[in-house]
Scaffold this motif. Sequence first.
Motif, short mmCIF file in Angstrom:
data_model
loop_
_atom_site.label_atom_id
_atom_site.label_comp_id
_atom_site.label_asym_id
_atom_site.label_seq_id
_atom_site.Cartn_x
_atom_site.Cartn_y
_atom_site.Cartn_z
N GLU A 53 0.79 -1.02 0.13
CA GLU A 53 0.01 -0.05 -0.04
C GLU A 53 0.88 1.23 -0.08
O GLU A 53 0.69 2.22 -0.45
N ARG A 54 2.02 1.06 0.74
CA ARG A 54 2.79 2.56 0.94
C ARG A 54 3.68 2.66 -0.58
O ARG A 54 3.59 3.89 -1.19
N GLU A 55 4.24 1.55 -1.15
CA GLU A 55 4.67 1.83 -2.32
C GLU A 55 3.80 2.35 -3.39
O GLU A 55 4.16 3.37 -4.15
N VAL A 56 2.71 1.88 -3.57
CA VAL A 56 1.75 2.36 -4.61
C VAL A 56 1.57 3.80 -4.35
O VAL A 56 1.47 4.66 -5.21
N LEU A 57 1.31 4.04 -3.16
CA LEU A 57 0.88 5.58 -2.77
C LEU A 57 1.97 6.37 -3.06
O LEU A 57 1.99 7.25 -3.54
N GLU A 58 3.44 6.01 -2.54
CA GLU A 58 4.27 6.79 -2.84
C GLU A 58 4.71 7.06 -4.34
O GLU A 58 5.21 8.01 -4.75
N GLU A 59 4.67 5.98 -5.24
CA GLU A 59 5.05 6.03 -6.42
C GLU A 59 4.10 6.65 -7.49
O GLU A 59 4.41 7.38 -8.43
N THR A 60 2.62 6.34 -7.18
CA THR A 60 1.82 6.75 -7.94
C THR A 60 0.83 7.87 -7.53
O THR A 60 -0.05 8.23 -8.50
N GLY A 61 0.87 7.96 -6.10
CA GLY A 61 -0.34 8.66 -5.55
C GLY A 61 -1.58 7.86 -5.42
O GLY A 61 -2.62 8.71 -4.88
N VAL A 62 -1.62 6.70 -5.75
CA VAL A 62 -3.07 6.08 -5.61
C VAL A 62 -3.30 5.19 -4.31
O VAL A 62 -2.21 4.53 -3.92
N ARG A 63 -4.31 5.62 -3.67
CA ARG A 63 -4.58 4.94 -2.37
C ARG A 63 -5.22 3.65 -2.67
O ARG A 63 -6.27 3.45 -3.30
N ALA A 64 -4.71 2.58 -2.44
CA ALA A 64 -5.30 1.08 -2.68
C ALA A 64 -5.07 0.19 -1.62
O ALA A 64 -4.28 0.23 -0.62
N ARG A 65 -5.91 -0.67 -1.49
CA ARG A 65 -5.87 -1.64 -0.27
C ARG A 65 -5.52 -2.95 -0.90
O ARG A 65 -6.08 -3.54 -1.86
N PHE A 66 -4.76 -3.54 0.16
CA PHE A 66 -4.18 -4.86 -0.19
C PHE A 66 -5.28 -5.91 -0.09
O PHE A 66 -6.35 -5.79 0.56
N ALA A 67 -5.28 -6.80 -1.26
CA ALA A 67 -6.47 -7.51 -1.56
C ALA A 67 -6.06 -9.28 -1.42
O ALA A 67 -6.87 -9.97 -1.28
N GLY A 68 -4.94 -9.41 -1.64
CA GLY A 68 -4.37 -10.95 -1.41
C GLY A 68 -3.07 -11.04 -2.04
O GLY A 68 -2.58 -10.24 -2.71
N VAL A 69 -2.58 -12.13 -2.11
CA VAL A 69 -1.09 -12.64 -2.70
C VAL A 69 -1.24 -13.55 -3.75
O VAL A 69 -2.22 -14.33 -3.85
N LEU A 70 -0.74 -12.96 -5.06
CA LEU A 70 -1.08 -13.58 -6.23
C LEU A 70 0.06 -14.78 -6.54
O LEU A 70 -0.10 -15.71 -7.05
N GLY A 71 1.05 -14.70 -5.86
CA GLY A 71 2.36 -15.44 -6.01
C GLY A 71 3.57 -15.02 -5.18
O GLY A 71 3.56 -13.86 -4.88
N VAL A 72 4.44 -15.85 -5.27
CA VAL A 72 5.74 -15.90 -4.47
C VAL A 72 6.92 -16.22 -5.03
O VAL A 72 6.85 -17.23 -5.98
N ARG A 73 8.03 -15.28 -5.20
CA ARG A 73 9.31 -15.75 -5.75
C ARG A 73 10.36 -15.63 -5.08
O ARG A 73 10.43 -14.71 -4.40
N GLN A 74 11.00 -16.75 -4.87
CA GLN A 74 12.34 -16.73 -4.44
C GLN A 74 13.52 -16.62 -5.20
O GLN A 74 13.66 -17.67 -6.06
N ALA A 75 14.54 -15.93 -4.94
CA ALA A 75 15.88 -15.89 -5.82
C ALA A 75 16.79 -16.00 -4.79
O ALA A 75 16.90 -15.24 -3.81
#
Lengths: 281, 281
Positions: B158-180
């Motif tokens: 939520e913080r990154e989206v707001l900081e980068e784009t000014g859009v307030r958005a709510r977490f809705a779920g995890v789509l996937g995970v990647r480990q490297a």
Amino acid sequence: MTASSSAQTPGKKDALAGREDAYNGFLIDLEGLPSSPEALLASLRASEAVWRERAYRGIWLRLPKRLAGSTGAAVEAGFEFHHAEKEYLMLTRWMVEGQPDALPPNASHQVGIGACVVNEHGKILAVRELYGPLRGTGVWKLPTGLVHVGEDITETAEREVLEETGVRARFAGVLGVRQAHNVAFGKSDMFFLVALTPEPGQTELRPQLEELEGACWMDPAELTEQPHFVKRPLFQSMLRACRDWAEGRPAALHQRKITSDDEQRRDLILLRSTGGEDGEL
Amino acid sequence: MTASSSAQTPGKKDALAGREDAYNGFLIDLEGLPSSPEALLASLRASEAVWRERAYRGIWLRLPKRLAGSTGAAVEAGFEFHHAEKEYLMLTRWMVEGQPDALPPNASHQVGIGACVVNEHGKILAVRELYGPLRGTGVWKLPTGLVHVGEDITETAEREVLEETGVRARFAGVLGVRQAHNVAFGKSDMFFLVALTPEPGQTELRPQLEELEGACWMDPAELTEQPHFVKRPLFQSMLRACRDWAEGRPAALHQRKITSDDEQRRDLILLRSTGGEDGEL
């Protein structure tokens, strides 16, 4: 993060050699480091004008263990600790006055797994630990463990189950994830609740007696209803996900290993289960 | 990890004071540390007999920045670097000869998020970055960012989206995970692909111009079909999960925040979606 773009030697003599990175930073070469603290301090001070001239944002100084005696000199020259591994200490100096340090931080999380292994009778593999917070409580719990350096969580789960109980089991999916803060050395913890299926014929248990009192196959309800877990909603949620898996409900995330040709790297990705084969992700 | 069980002062004089931990380890007290390197080295050597007598497995020495000049003395006394934060360096000494160092390691992963924000027209929020590996390529990508200390991944997204784009958005779920692995300072990376829903009326974009060339709402197919992504199966898999989300398919993992009364801690857990409300997890 700090990939070097070009080799450079600062123009002024006595300034330390090094390389610029892709973020307007400068990495001091390990090879040119003076071996006495006094000489290092002098070199760091002589380099400062060059760093300012070139408007570097951050300076990276990797001090190998053999130069540990120069740590005080680096701090005297304005450097701060960044991170350390067995063989070296990394120090940094942020050069942009009036702006907060924007250098990338070191790793922030330990990553661990809890392994829910379900056999063909719908029983869950459980262990009783000799050490740690449950010592002496008689509580049966899932095998758990931390990810080793370079290990996929799928591998961690399979390794921990084998080490702790002697059971060969295959990763089948992720049931849930739990994140907690200020867990170890002030860092956070990312815990993957992982589903596994034992390979055929893996019924005999060989508990790791250096770490465990024992291991057994437990009825899911019996595992969940232990007094230690009953009043704890966190454990209840996770054990409920385990019961669901034991009763045949699919895991939430399935694995796929992808080779990124351009990066010469194999990535593990975990995506939503489709109910189909892994290839169907 | 190193919770102290009891305060102790070693019996012999000149030995350093400290506390035992629950793993047969010993944590040297910060307060009693001599301020000169010579005196620290003498104290560490004087303490060794006591440590052996008490059969401690590992010794922890936390050297504050003001004692950085004593780092060499600690290494001379057989200590190794364990980890460092801005204000201190932790050194350890493993005491069990013939057995590998079994002290708990420091954090092993950085954790990051990629944010898939889908608006009511089924468009995905995308950005073009000024820095990093995609600099100058013209590629549109998801907003991404690293977890700050103490931050839940839901908050990071939520913080990154707001900081980068000014859009307030709510977490809705995890789509996937990647480990490297071997990503930053030799550590691993755990990346959560996260679904978010913008709050009503969040259509105007205010890109963070210090870091971005721009931000826009993109058609999912257009985002996915950029040449940079087409030949890369890793990106294809993740963008496919984003398209699924944009087309109304639920995320794999939903959040629940649980307060663990006994631990005075609020845990984030992410569990399999039931298709119902969060409370239904």
